[in-house]
Design a protein around this motif. Structure first.
Motif, PDB file in Angstrom:
ATOM      1  N   ASP A 167      25.134 -83.119-102.251  1.00  0.00           N
ATOM      2  CA  ASP A 167      25.999 -84.382-101.743  1.00  0.00           C
ATOM      3  C   ASP A 167      26.739 -84.199-100.554  1.00  0.00           C
ATOM      4  OD1 ASP A 167      28.235 -82.785-102.248  1.00  0.00           O
ATOM      5  OD2 ASP A 167      28.771 -83.720-104.162  1.00  0.00           O
ATOM      6  N   PHE A 168      27.264 -85.233-100.025  1.00  0.00           N
ATOM      7  CA  PHE A 168      27.821 -85.174 -98.708  1.00  0.00           C
ATOM      8  C   PHE A 168      29.005 -84.165 -98.441  1.00  0.00           C
ATOM      9  CE2 PHE A 168      30.417 -86.582 -94.799  1.00  0.00           C
ATOM     10  CZ  PHE A 168      29.343 -86.476 -93.893  1.00  0.00           C
ATOM     11  N   LYS A 169      29.740 -83.990 -99.426  1.00  0.00           N
ATOM     12  CA  LYS A 169      30.732 -83.100 -99.394  1.00  0.00           C
ATOM     13  C   LYS A 169      30.174 -81.676 -98.964  1.00  0.00           C
ATOM     14  CE  LYS A 169      34.700 -80.994-101.804  1.00  0.00           C
ATOM     15  NZ  LYS A 169      35.719 -81.058-102.990  1.00  0.00           N
ATOM     16  N   GLN A 170      29.164 -81.217-100.012  1.00  0.00           N
ATOM     17  CA  GLN A 170      28.361 -79.970-100.072  1.00  0.00           C
ATOM     18  C   GLN A 170      27.670 -79.873 -98.698  1.00  0.00           C
ATOM     19  OE1 GLN A 170      28.354 -77.344-102.070  1.00  0.00           O
ATOM     20  NE2 GLN A 170      27.461 -76.278-100.469  1.00  0.00           N
ATOM     21  N   LEU A 171      27.115 -80.896 -97.877  1.00  0.00           N
ATOM     22  CA  LEU A 171      26.660 -80.783 -96.805  1.00  0.00           C
ATOM     23  C   LEU A 171      27.448 -80.280 -95.639  1.00  0.00           C
ATOM     24  CD1 LEU A 171      24.044 -83.705 -96.651  1.00  0.00           C
ATOM     25  CD2 LEU A 171      23.512 -81.484 -96.643  1.00  0.00           C
ATOM     26  N   LEU A 172      28.711 -80.773 -95.707  1.00  0.00           N
ATOM     27  CA  LEU A 172      29.744 -80.441 -94.859  1.00  0.00           C
ATOM     28  C   LEU A 172      29.763 -78.940 -95.006  1.00  0.00           C
ATOM     29  CD1 LEU A 172      32.188 -83.343 -95.174  1.00  0.00           C
ATOM     30  CD2 LEU A 172      30.727 -82.965 -93.106  1.00  0.00           C
ATOM     31  N   ASP A 213      27.726 -76.812 -96.031  1.00  0.00           N
ATOM     32  CA  ASP A 213      26.388 -76.153 -95.712  1.00  0.00           C
ATOM     33  C   ASP A 213      26.322 -76.043 -94.177  1.00  0.00           C
ATOM     34  OD1 ASP A 213      25.466 -76.189 -98.115  1.00  0.00           O
ATOM     35  OD2 ASP A 213      24.393 -77.958 -97.976  1.00  0.00           O
ATOM     36  N   VAL A 214      26.907 -77.067 -93.401  1.00  0.00           N
ATOM     37  CA  VAL A 214      26.791 -76.864 -91.926  1.00  0.00           C
ATOM     38  C   VAL A 214      27.814 -75.751 -91.399  1.00  0.00           C
ATOM     39  CG1 VAL A 214      27.389 -78.065 -89.951  1.00  0.00           C
ATOM     40  CG2 VAL A 214      26.031 -79.381 -91.638  1.00  0.00           C
ATOM     41  N   TYR A 215      28.971 -75.654 -92.160  1.00  0.00           N
ATOM     42  CA  TYR A 215      30.162 -75.034 -91.703  1.00  0.00           C
ATOM     43  C   TYR A 215      29.700 -73.562 -91.869  1.00  0.00           C
ATOM     44  CZ  TYR A 215      34.421 -72.761 -90.842  1.00  0.00           C
ATOM     45  OH  TYR A 215      35.371 -71.814 -90.264  1.00  0.00           O
ATOM     46  N   SER A 216      29.214 -73.302 -93.154  1.00  0.00           N
ATOM     47  CA  SER A 216      29.081 -71.951 -93.515  1.00  0.00           C
ATOM     48  C   SER A 216      27.781 -71.244 -92.949  1.00  0.00           C
ATOM     49  CB  SER A 216      28.919 -71.735 -94.997  1.00  0.00           C
ATOM     50  OG  SER A 216      27.585 -72.565 -95.736  1.00  0.00           O
ATOM     51  N   TYR A 217      26.664 -72.143 -92.748  1.00  0.00           N
ATOM     52  CA  TYR A 217      25.642 -71.556 -91.784  1.00  0.00           C
ATOM     53  C   TYR A 217      25.790 -71.263 -90.624  1.00  0.00           C
ATOM     54  CZ  TYR A 217      21.173 -72.315 -89.369  1.00  0.00           C
ATOM     55  OH  TYR A 217      20.259 -71.867 -88.420  1.00  0.00           O
ATOM     56  N   THR A 218      26.607 -72.171 -89.888  1.00  0.00           N
ATOM     57  CA  THR A 218      27.008 -72.059 -88.605  1.00  0.00           C
ATOM     58  C   THR A 218      27.721 -70.718 -88.335  1.00  0.00           C
ATOM     59  OG1 THR A 218      26.956 -74.473 -88.221  1.00  0.00           O
ATOM     60  CG2 THR A 218      27.865 -73.343 -86.353  1.00  0.00           C
ATOM     61  N   PHE A 219      28.848 -70.652 -89.159  1.00  0.00           N
ATOM     62  CA  PHE A 219      29.733 -69.699 -88.949  1.00  0.00           C
ATOM     63  C   PHE A 219      28.856 -68.282 -89.202  1.00  0.00           C
ATOM     64  CE2 PHE A 219      32.629 -66.456 -90.642  1.00  0.00           C
ATOM     65  CZ  PHE A 219      33.887 -66.589 -89.875  1.00  0.00           C
ATOM     66  N   ASP A 220      27.862 -68.259 -90.242  1.00  0.00           N
ATOM     67  CA  ASP A 220      27.281 -67.104 -90.357  1.00  0.00           C
ATOM     68  C   ASP A 220      26.182 -66.663 -89.344  1.00  0.00           C
ATOM     69  OD1 ASP A 220      26.079 -65.050 -92.241  1.00  0.00           O
ATOM     70  OD2 ASP A 220      24.233 -66.036 -92.472  1.00  0.00           O
ATOM     71  N   VAL A 221      25.587 -67.464 -88.714  1.00  0.00           N
ATOM     72  CA  VAL A 221      24.828 -67.298 -87.558  1.00  0.00           C
ATOM     73  C   VAL A 221      25.566 -66.680 -86.413  1.00  0.00           C
ATOM     74  CG1 VAL A 221      23.246 -68.085 -85.856  1.00  0.00           C
ATOM     75  CG2 VAL A 221      23.092 -68.633 -88.274  1.00  0.00           C
TER      76      VAL A 221
END
Length: 349
Positions: free
Chosen positions: A138-143, A145-153
């Motif tokens: 859902d959209f809340k999870q997508l937000l 996803d974007v944060y955690s993936y970007t932060f990880d890289v």
């Protein structure tokens, strides 16, 4: 007998003139150093792994990054994908591969730009497919996803000793990113996704400048519409990134028919939004080296003409991606394994 006062005045005037010249030379050197001239070379590791050899202008085999540096390039751009395949042209660019290549660029004395596609493969005006691992969220999870993936890289890059000078949130996003939730049909959601990427980047590397990137850099109406909506919806960013490919414009017109439009759009973007601007992708037909040399010269002139140093630079997309390897016709590499004359435009400017 010479007038002592005249001698004192002459000496003082000479000092002022010399100081002025020195200051001017320092300013010129500073400008030349700060202006980014570079390339997206994300195919390079796969090309090398397949045995492709790179040769300098004299026909001597050499590391590709050194060849680019010898053409006055100082910046490397790298795309990164979430869970890519192993396809040599449409895969790779994983987190680990991106970190490895970014570190190599840094060790070569190059500046680094990271380009988050937020996809498992190509994201561009024709497609912005969300990563398979994010499907059904859902959209809340997508937000998240974007944060955690970007932060990880970003964290992996920092741990390796690389803090990119620039980071793109999305690649060529005239219609948005991470479809369908991040489409421009729903700007409030798109802005939230952009801001999650922005926040994650700044949390790890506060000095990295965040770029939002739209294609058709000569199309002022396209850019005004997009960035007006970005502003109205509170999207956060530092730099406006443009692509400029006359080849892909309707009718494949010569660059001379759109270069002034590019220049005017650069000026308007910097003035209208108070942002720095940068041509983060440019390219032209590999078999028209003189024409592309002229185009690259003109593009650099247009970017440098943006007042107050807000024109940051020009990057060629995959110049090393020779047609014989990639089947891509807009590189700047010949069948002989050497760069074409087009790349010399970066030396002359």
């Amino acid at each position: 007998m010479k007038n002592p006062k005249f001698n004192v005045l002459l000496y003082a005037l000479t000092c002022v003139l010399l100081a002025g010249c020195a200051t001017k030379q320092t300013a010129i050197k500073s400008q030349n150093k700060s202006f980014a001239k570079g390339a997206d070379v994300s195919w390079l590791p796969q090309m090398e792994a397949s045995g492709y050899k790179f040769y300098n202008d004299n026909g001597v085999e050499e590391d590709c990054l050194k060849i680019l540096k010898d053409h006055s390039m100082n910046t490397i751009r790298l795309r990164t994908w979430v869970n890519p395949s192993n396809d040599r042209a449409s895969g790779h660019c994983s987190k680990d591969e991106t970190v490895q290549m970014a570190l190599r660029a840094k060790k070569a004395g190059m500046r680094v730009m990271i380009d988050f596609h937020y996809s498992d493969s190509w994201a561009d005006p024709g497609k912005q497919k969300k990563p398979a691992a994010w499907e059904g969220h859902d959209f809340k999870q997508l937000l998240e996803d974007v944060y955690s993936y970007t932060f990880d890289v970003m964290s992996a890059l920092k741990a390796a000793g690389v803090e990119p000078e620039w980071v793109q949130v999305g690649n060529e996003t005239p219609g948005g990113m991470i479809y369908p939730e991040g489409s421009t049909a729903n700007w409030p959601q798109l802005a939230q996704l952009i801001n999650k990427g922005y926040d994650a980047i700044k949390a790890v590397s506060k000095n990295s400048k965040v770029i939002l990137h739209v294609d058709q850099g000569n199309n002022n109406e396209r850019f005004r519409n997009w960035f007006d909506h970005a502003k109205a919806n509170g999207a956060k960013y530092d730099v406006i990134g443009l692509s400029y490919y006359p080849y892909w414009l309707e009718g494949n017109p010569d660059y001379t028919l759109s270069i002034n439009d590019l220049g005017n759009n650069l000026l308007d973007m910097a003035s209208r939004y108070g942002k720095e601007v940068m041509v983060v992708e440019v390219g032209g037909e590999d078999n028209k080296a003189q024409n592309i040399y002229d185009m690259l010269t003109a593009v650099q002139e247009k970017v440098r003409a943006v007042p107050d140093g807000k024109g940051l630079g020009v990057l060629y997309w995959e110049p090393e991606g020779a047609r014989s390897w990639s089947k891509y016709g807009l590189s700047a590499w010949g069948d002989d394994g050497k760069p074409t004359k087009a790349l010399k435009a970066f030396i002359s400017k």
